[in-house]
Design a protein around this motif. Structure first.
Motif, PDB file in Angstrom:
ATOM      1  N   ILE A 182      12.776  42.598  47.878  1.00  0.00           N
ATOM      2  CA  ILE A 182      11.841  42.514  49.000  1.00  0.00           C
ATOM      3  C   ILE A 182      11.305  41.093  49.198  1.00  0.00           C
ATOM      4  O   ILE A 182      10.847  40.741  50.280  1.00  0.00           O
ATOM      5  CB  ILE A 182      10.682  43.503  48.808  1.00  0.00           C
ATOM      6  N   LEU A 183      11.327  40.311  48.118  1.00  0.00           N
ATOM      7  CA  LEU A 183      10.951  38.900  48.162  1.00  0.00           C
ATOM      8  C   LEU A 183      11.937  38.150  47.274  1.00  0.00           C
ATOM      9  O   LEU A 183      12.545  38.761  46.385  1.00  0.00           O
ATOM     10  CB  LEU A 183       9.519  38.696  47.639  1.00  0.00           C
ATOM     11  N   PRO A 184      12.118  36.859  47.471  1.00  0.00           N
ATOM     12  CA  PRO A 184      13.048  36.136  46.607  1.00  0.00           C
ATOM     13  C   PRO A 184      12.696  36.337  45.136  1.00  0.00           C
ATOM     14  O   PRO A 184      11.596  36.014  44.683  1.00  0.00           O
ATOM     15  CB  PRO A 184      12.852  34.678  47.027  1.00  0.00           C
ATOM     16  N   GLY A 185      13.635  36.940  44.390  1.00  0.00           N
ATOM     17  CA  GLY A 185      13.435  37.136  42.964  1.00  0.00           C
ATOM     18  C   GLY A 185      12.615  38.358  42.600  1.00  0.00           C
ATOM     19  O   GLY A 185      12.418  38.637  41.417  1.00  0.00           O
ATOM     20  N   LYS A 186      12.129  39.126  43.585  1.00  0.00           N
ATOM     21  CA  LYS A 186      11.279  40.301  43.284  1.00  0.00           C
ATOM     22  C   LYS A 186      11.912  41.554  43.893  1.00  0.00           C
ATOM     23  O   LYS A 186      12.167  41.606  45.096  1.00  0.00           O
ATOM     24  CB  LYS A 186       9.867  40.084  43.824  1.00  0.00           C
ATOM     25  N   GLU A 187      12.147  42.547  43.003  1.00  0.00           N
ATOM     26  CA  GLU A 187      12.791  43.785  43.423  1.00  0.00           C
ATOM     27  C   GLU A 187      11.854  44.982  43.289  1.00  0.00           C
ATOM     28  O   GLU A 187      10.919  44.971  42.481  1.00  0.00           O
ATOM     29  CB  GLU A 187      14.034  44.061  42.565  1.00  0.00           C
ATOM     30  N   GLY A 188      12.138  45.990  44.072  1.00  0.00           N
ATOM     31  CA  GLY A 188      11.503  47.293  43.932  1.00  0.00           C
ATOM     32  C   GLY A 188      12.581  48.368  43.990  1.00  0.00           C
ATOM     33  O   GLY A 188      13.711  48.109  44.420  1.00  0.00           O
ATOM     34  N   MET A 189      12.254  49.572  43.580  1.00  0.00           N
ATOM     35  CA  MET A 189      13.253  50.646  43.589  1.00  0.00           C
ATOM     36  C   MET A 189      12.868  51.747  44.569  1.00  0.00           C
ATOM     37  O   MET A 189      11.702  52.165  44.641  1.00  0.00           O
ATOM     38  CB  MET A 189      13.418  51.256  42.197  1.00  0.00           C
ATOM     39  N   VAL A 190      13.886  52.217  45.296  1.00  0.00           N
ATOM     40  CA  VAL A 190      13.745  53.375  46.179  1.00  0.00           C
ATOM     41  C   VAL A 190      14.386  54.565  45.458  1.00  0.00           C
ATOM     42  O   VAL A 190      15.599  54.588  45.223  1.00  0.00           O
ATOM     43  CB  VAL A 190      14.437  53.148  47.534  1.00  0.00           C
ATOM     44  N   HIS A 191      13.556  55.510  45.069  1.00  0.00           N
ATOM     45  CA  HIS A 191      14.091  56.695  44.399  1.00  0.00           C
ATOM     46  C   HIS A 191      14.932  57.488  45.399  1.00  0.00           C
ATOM     47  O   HIS A 191      14.685  57.460  46.609  1.00  0.00           O
ATOM     48  CB  HIS A 191      12.943  57.551  43.842  1.00  0.00           C
ATOM     49  N   ILE A 192      15.931  58.215  44.886  1.00  0.00           N
ATOM     50  CA  ILE A 192      16.838  58.959  45.772  1.00  0.00           C
ATOM     51  C   ILE A 192      16.081  59.923  46.681  1.00  0.00           C
ATOM     52  O   ILE A 192      16.477  60.165  47.827  1.00  0.00           O
ATOM     53  CB  ILE A 192      17.905  59.708  44.925  1.00  0.00           C
ATOM     54  N   SER A 193      14.928  60.390  46.190  1.00  0.00           N
ATOM     55  CA  SER A 193      14.133  61.327  46.995  1.00  0.00           C
ATOM     56  C   SER A 193      13.405  60.644  48.128  1.00  0.00           C
ATOM     57  O   SER A 193      12.880  61.313  49.024  1.00  0.00           O
ATOM     58  CB  SER A 193      13.123  62.057  46.104  1.00  0.00           C
ATOM     59  N   GLN A 194      13.346  59.280  48.082  1.00  0.00           N
ATOM     60  CA  GLN A 194      12.630  58.520  49.103  1.00  0.00           C
ATOM     61  C   GLN A 194      13.555  57.829  50.098  1.00  0.00           C
ATOM     62  O   GLN A 194      13.119  57.042  50.921  1.00  0.00           O
ATOM     63  CB  GLN A 194      11.742  57.462  48.428  1.00  0.00           C
ATOM     64  N   LEU A 195      14.885  58.182  50.004  1.00  0.00           N
ATOM     65  CA  LEU A 195      15.844  57.532  50.898  1.00  0.00           C
ATOM     66  C   LEU A 195      15.839  58.148  52.304  1.00  0.00           C
ATOM     67  O   LEU A 195      16.207  57.492  53.280  1.00  0.00           O
ATOM     68  CB  LEU A 195      17.256  57.622  50.314  1.00  0.00           C
TER      69      LEU A 195
ATOM     70  N   VAL B 252      17.696  46.733  54.620  1.00  0.00           N
ATOM     71  CA  VAL B 252      16.883  47.908  54.939  1.00  0.00           C
ATOM     72  C   VAL B 252      15.419  47.499  55.046  1.00  0.00           C
ATOM     73  O   VAL B 252      15.003  46.482  54.496  1.00  0.00           O
ATOM     74  CB  VAL B 252      17.038  49.000  53.857  1.00  0.00           C
ATOM     75  N   THR B 253      14.660  48.330  55.745  1.00  0.00           N
ATOM     76  CA  THR B 253      13.218  48.132  55.842  1.00  0.00           C
ATOM     77  C   THR B 253      12.537  49.182  54.974  1.00  0.00           C
ATOM     78  O   THR B 253      12.812  50.376  55.102  1.00  0.00           O
ATOM     79  CB  THR B 253      12.740  48.248  57.295  1.00  0.00           C
ATOM     80  N   VAL B 254      11.656  48.704  54.101  1.00  0.00           N
ATOM     81  CA  VAL B 254      11.019  49.601  53.136  1.00  0.00           C
ATOM     82  C   VAL B 254       9.512  49.400  53.155  1.00  0.00           C
ATOM     83  O   VAL B 254       9.015  48.366  53.601  1.00  0.00           O
ATOM     84  CB  VAL B 254      11.561  49.353  51.701  1.00  0.00           C
ATOM     85  N   ARG B 255       8.811  50.435  52.667  1.00  0.00           N
ATOM     86  CA  ARG B 255       7.375  50.342  52.504  1.00  0.00           C
ATOM     87  C   ARG B 255       7.049  50.494  51.019  1.00  0.00           C
ATOM     88  O   ARG B 255       7.687  51.262  50.299  1.00  0.00           O
ATOM     89  CB  ARG B 255       6.665  51.445  53.300  1.00  0.00           C
ATOM     90  N   VAL B 256       6.033  49.735  50.574  1.00  0.00           N
ATOM     91  CA  VAL B 256       5.603  49.838  49.183  1.00  0.00           C
ATOM     92  C   VAL B 256       4.819  51.134  49.037  1.00  0.00           C
ATOM     93  O   VAL B 256       3.741  51.295  49.617  1.00  0.00           O
ATOM     94  CB  VAL B 256       4.737  48.625  48.766  1.00  0.00           C
ATOM     95  N   ARG B 257       5.413  52.081  48.272  1.00  0.00           N
ATOM     96  CA  ARG B 257       4.792  53.391  48.099  1.00  0.00           C
ATOM     97  C   ARG B 257       3.705  53.340  47.030  1.00  0.00           C
ATOM     98  O   ARG B 257       2.623  53.878  47.210  1.00  0.00           O
ATOM     99  CB  ARG B 257       5.863  54.415  47.732  1.00  0.00           C
ATOM    100  N   GLU B 258       4.013  52.669  45.917  1.00  0.00           N
ATOM    101  CA  GLU B 258       3.033  52.530  44.844  1.00  0.00           C
ATOM    102  C   GLU B 258       3.472  51.423  43.892  1.00  0.00           C
ATOM    103  O   GLU B 258       4.640  51.034  43.858  1.00  0.00           O
ATOM    104  CB  GLU B 258       2.861  53.847  44.076  1.00  0.00           C
ATOM    105  N   ILE B 259       2.514  50.928  43.138  1.00  0.00           N
ATOM    106  CA  ILE B 259       2.786  49.999  42.041  1.00  0.00           C
ATOM    107  C   ILE B 259       2.252  50.674  40.793  1.00  0.00           C
ATOM    108  O   ILE B 259       1.041  50.944  40.691  1.00  0.00           O
ATOM    109  CB  ILE B 259       2.106  48.639  42.265  1.00  0.00           C
ATOM    110  N   ASP B 260       3.146  51.026  39.856  1.00  0.00           N
ATOM    111  CA  ASP B 260       2.724  51.833  38.721  1.00  0.00           C
ATOM    112  C   ASP B 260       1.975  50.997  37.679  1.00  0.00           C
ATOM    113  O   ASP B 260       1.785  49.783  37.839  1.00  0.00           O
ATOM    114  CB  ASP B 260       3.913  52.581  38.099  1.00  0.00           C
ATOM    115  N   SER B 261       1.571  51.669  36.612  1.00  0.00           N
ATOM    116  CA  SER B 261       0.739  51.013  35.597  1.00  0.00           C
ATOM    117  C   SER B 261       1.473  49.884  34.872  1.00  0.00           C
ATOM    118  O   SER B 261       0.847  49.024  34.259  1.00  0.00           O
ATOM    119  CB  SER B 261       0.259  52.051  34.571  1.00  0.00           C
ATOM    120  N   ARG B 262       2.812  49.877  34.926  1.00  0.00           N
ATOM    121  CA  ARG B 262       3.598  48.825  34.277  1.00  0.00           C
ATOM    122  C   ARG B 262       3.973  47.717  35.254  1.00  0.00           C
ATOM    123  O   ARG B 262       4.759  46.841  34.922  1.00  0.00           O
ATOM    124  CB  ARG B 262       4.855  49.440  33.657  1.00  0.00           C
ATOM    125  N   GLY B 263       3.431  47.762  36.475  1.00  0.00           N
ATOM    126  CA  GLY B 263       3.684  46.724  37.450  1.00  0.00           C
ATOM    127  C   GLY B 263       4.977  46.907  38.212  1.00  0.00           C
ATOM    128  O   GLY B 263       5.361  46.038  38.995  1.00  0.00           O
TER     129      GLY B 263
END
Length: 722
Positions: free
Chosen positions: A650-663, A681-692
């Motif tokens: 989503i940003l240079p060097g920074k990734e997030g994961m889209v779970h299969i249920s959120q596709l 793809v266009t994505v929305r940040v759903r959450e940031i968990d306790s581990r970042g």
């Protein structure tokens, strides 16, 4: 074992002295302590005289890293060659001690100062200088002492005595003043463009404190029942000196008054006179009036001939106000200066010439990783400005083996370095590591000040935005009885046969460095003040000539110099950029072919010869350190597919994961049914968990809408990228 303990209360501090306990076989030994800084200083004289025409004095300063609770680096894990700072402190001890020994003494003398414990609030160097005087007096060596040294700092508008390392770093002045009962014998100073008047007041302030330490040493000798040995010159046979004065005065005087001749011709003429008188004396070897052994004639004649030449030259200056090259006492030699004389593979270059003194200076721009790591007792761990001074034998028309730099080269380089440091740009605006090398191509006095001038020109040619240009000159002095003459811009013979070498460097605004050495036992502050004031018009005259060659930094750097980008990140995110085992930062450097340095404070410096690559690396790091918030929308690229979802950058060097249920809103059997690697793809940040970890979703986000637009962070380029 028992020793004698005493103390000196000085400026609210206690200096503790222990004598008669340590080093019992040394001629004299004292443990001098202040705070937790402890030095053992010894002085030893041998009874064998050396067949030389100078005093064989050796001053050594030893730094042991155990003094700061450290183990040396390197394979051997023990101290090796003395670090540069130890060499400079050894010179600091030697310079005020040497003129206080009788000129006729030829016994070997060695002074050793060993720092056994270091308190960062109490620098060891000035304690070592004072300790050298005490040890010499305890050894009962003939000596025109006592001598002492103090450091003076300037914090705001207040002078402070013997400041700590931290106070030195914060202040605008760092000056060491050493003196004897006769006056000041040595000055070493760095200043932040301090005015002449403030500098003079600091010297006066320092010498007042020196007199207190001198009285304390005199009281110590009385308490110990030691009588100071007052030097008395041994009687010598004056027949040879009388003969030379009678037969050589007129021809030497004629040579010295040929003002239009070159240094080379003058030296040849004087050598010719000496050889002729040598031949005449050899023919008189049976003359009882000249009780000189034939085997010693050449050495004795050379020594007395030099003394006669010195006497006549000094008399000419005192009585006629004329120097050997015809200049008036306050006249500067002819000056020429040019910048950019070498191809731009050398990042900056300049040639400075004053009279027959010629210095070639070069500047190299390096990255922060090129900083010199300091493995000594100084609290500073690295140097980002390096000045190296070389003095090859051809510069004085001689031949000798060329080896590693000696103490003189180290000392002159350090003086030029100290003169330039106050005008260097700040690290955040110009984070290059700078190395200047001054090659003395020809020497006839004041090569260190020639190095200062050449270095200023070279730095400007390299595009370094100096706060102000720096110039320097060397002042000399002739003292005969009550008659005193101050000389501006001394040349070699005036340095060699004169009484003072006083180097003054600075900008138009004020002084940045001083170094004064004496050959006599001291001068009053009033004379020092006069010399400093007379140096100013000479410095400004030289500065005017320099600015005709180059008056501002070059607008663009050499195409062969590295390009740097500097910006700040949150220090708490440094670990994110570095990554586990350094994998993240290594990946960025390999991907962009750049060199990246990160300081503890969060300043990131990127070096590359390709400006676009440096900007790409900056975007990656800013992406890694940019904080992402829930609900933000990004357009990114699918980088990886796993059975349970897809990773999106989503940003240079920074990734997030889209779970299969959120596709998708509908059930998805396989990730590849919706997205494939490389898709945008266009994505929305759903959450940031306790581990970042960033969890993304495609649900409820319209595709191909370009995502959210964020303004690019404004980079802080430190050097032009074109």
């Amino acid at each position: 074992m028992e020793g004698k303990n005493t103390s000196i209360t000085f400026d609210g501090r206690e200096i503790r002295l222990t004598t008669g306990l340590y080093a019992p076989q040394a001629g004299g030994a004292v443990m001098i302590e202040c705070g937790d800084t402890s030095l053992l200083v010894t002085a030893t004289k041998t009874t064998r005289k050396q067949p030389s025409d100078f005093l064989p004095l050796i001053c050594d300063y030893e730094e042991k890293l155990y003094a700061a609770g450290r183990i040396p680096g390197g394979f051997m894990r023990r101290e090796g060659r003395p670090p540069e700072r130890a060499t400079l402190i050894a010179r600091l001890i030697d310079r005020p001690m040497r003129p206080l020994f009788p000129a006729w003494m030829r016994d070997e003398i060695q002074i050793v100062a060993s720092c056994l414990s270091l308190d960062e609030r109490v620098p060891a160097d000035v304690l070592g200088v004072t300790g050298a005087s005490i040890a010499t007096l305890l050894a009962e060596i003939p000596f025109y002492g006592p001598m002492a040294a103090v450091r003076v700092g300037l914090i705001g508008d207040d002078f402070i005595l013997n400041p700590s390392y931290r106070e030195i770093e914060k202040g605008d002045l760092d000056i060491v003043v050493a003196g004897s009962p006769e006056g000041i014998v040595m000055i070493e100073a760095g200043a932040n463009q301090l005015s002449e008047q403030d500098t003079i007041e600091a010297i006066d302030f320092g010498y007042e404190a020196v007199t207190e330490l001198i009285k304390a040493q005199e009281n110590l000798l009385k308490d110990l029942g030691i009588n100071q040995i007052k030097p008395s010159e041994p009687e010598e046979d004056k027949a040879l000196a009388t003969y030379l004065e009678k037969n050589c005065t007129k021809p030497i005087d004629l040579v010295l008054k040929k003002f239009d001749q070159s240094k080379e011709n003058r030296d040849l003429e004087l050598d010719k006179i000496e050889l002729e008188v040598q031949s005449k004396i050899d023919s008189l070897k049976d003359d009882n009036q000249l009780k000189v052994l034939t085997s010693e004639n050449e050495k004795l004649i050379h020594s007395d001939f030099k003394k006669l030449t010195k006497k006549l030259m000094r008399s000419q200056i005192i009585n006629d106000g004329k120097r050997v090259d015809g200049r008036d006492l306050d006249e500067v030699r002819n000056i020429s200066a040019s910048a950019g004389i070498l191809p731009k593979r050398v990042h900056g270059s300049a040639l400075f010439q004053r009279g027959l003194t010629q210095v070639l200076s070069t500047t190299t721009l390096g990255t922060p990783s090129d900083a010199q790591e300091m493995d000594d007792l100084n609290p500073s761990t690295e140097k980002t400005y390096l000045h190296h001074y070389n003095f090859p034998p051809y510069s004085v028309g001689e031949t000798r083996p060329m080896r590693t730099p000696g103490r003189r080269e180290v000392g002159h380089g350090a003086l030029a370095e100290r003169a330039i440091i106050p005008v260097l740009p700040g690290k955040e605006t110009f984070p290059y590591v700078l190395r200047v090398v001054s090659e003395v191509l020809s020497s006839n006095g004041s090569t260190s000040m020639g190095s200062v001038c050449g270095s200023t020109l070279s730095l400007l040619d390299a595009g370094v935005p100096l706060k102000a240009p720096v110039s320097g000159t060397a002042m000399g002095l002739i003292k005969e009885g009550k008659e005193i003459r101050i000389l501006t811009d001394i040349q070699g013979i005036e340095d060699f046969l004169g009484d003072m070498d006083f180097k003054v460097a600075g900008t138009e605004k004020g002084i940045t460095a001083l170094q004064m050495d004496m050959k006599i036992t001291g001068l009053p502050v009033s004379v020092i003040s006069d010399a400093i004031k007379k140096a100013r018009p000479a410095r400004l005259h030289i500065l005017e000539k320099m600015q005709k060659a180059i008056d501002k930094p070059q607008e663009s750097l050499s195409p062969h110099a590295p390009r740097l980008l500097s910006f700040r990140i949150d220090p708490e995110l440094i670990g994110t950029v570095i990554g586990p085992g350094g994998r993240t930062i290594k990946g960025i450097t390999e991907r962009t072919n750049t060199k990246i340095d990160i300081e503890d404070g969060g300043i990131v410096t990127i070096a590359s010869h390709d400006g676009a690559a440096a900007e790409e690396a900056q975007k990656i790091i800013e992406g890694l350190t940019r904080k992402v918030h829930e609900g933000e929308i990004f357009t990114g690229v699918v980088t990886r597919i796993i059975p349970i979802g897809a990773f999106v950058e989503i940003l240079p060097g920074k990734e997030g994961m889209v779970h299969i249920s959120q596709l998708s809103e509908a059930r998805v059997e396989r990730v590849e049914d919706v997205v494939r690697q490389g898709d945008e793809v266009t994505v929305r940040v759903r959450e940031i968990d306790s581990r970042g970890r960033i969890n993304l979703t495609l649900r409820g986000v319209g595709q191909n809408n370009g995502g959210m637009s964020y303004p690019e962070p404004t980079p802080t380029p430190v050097a032009p990228l074109n």
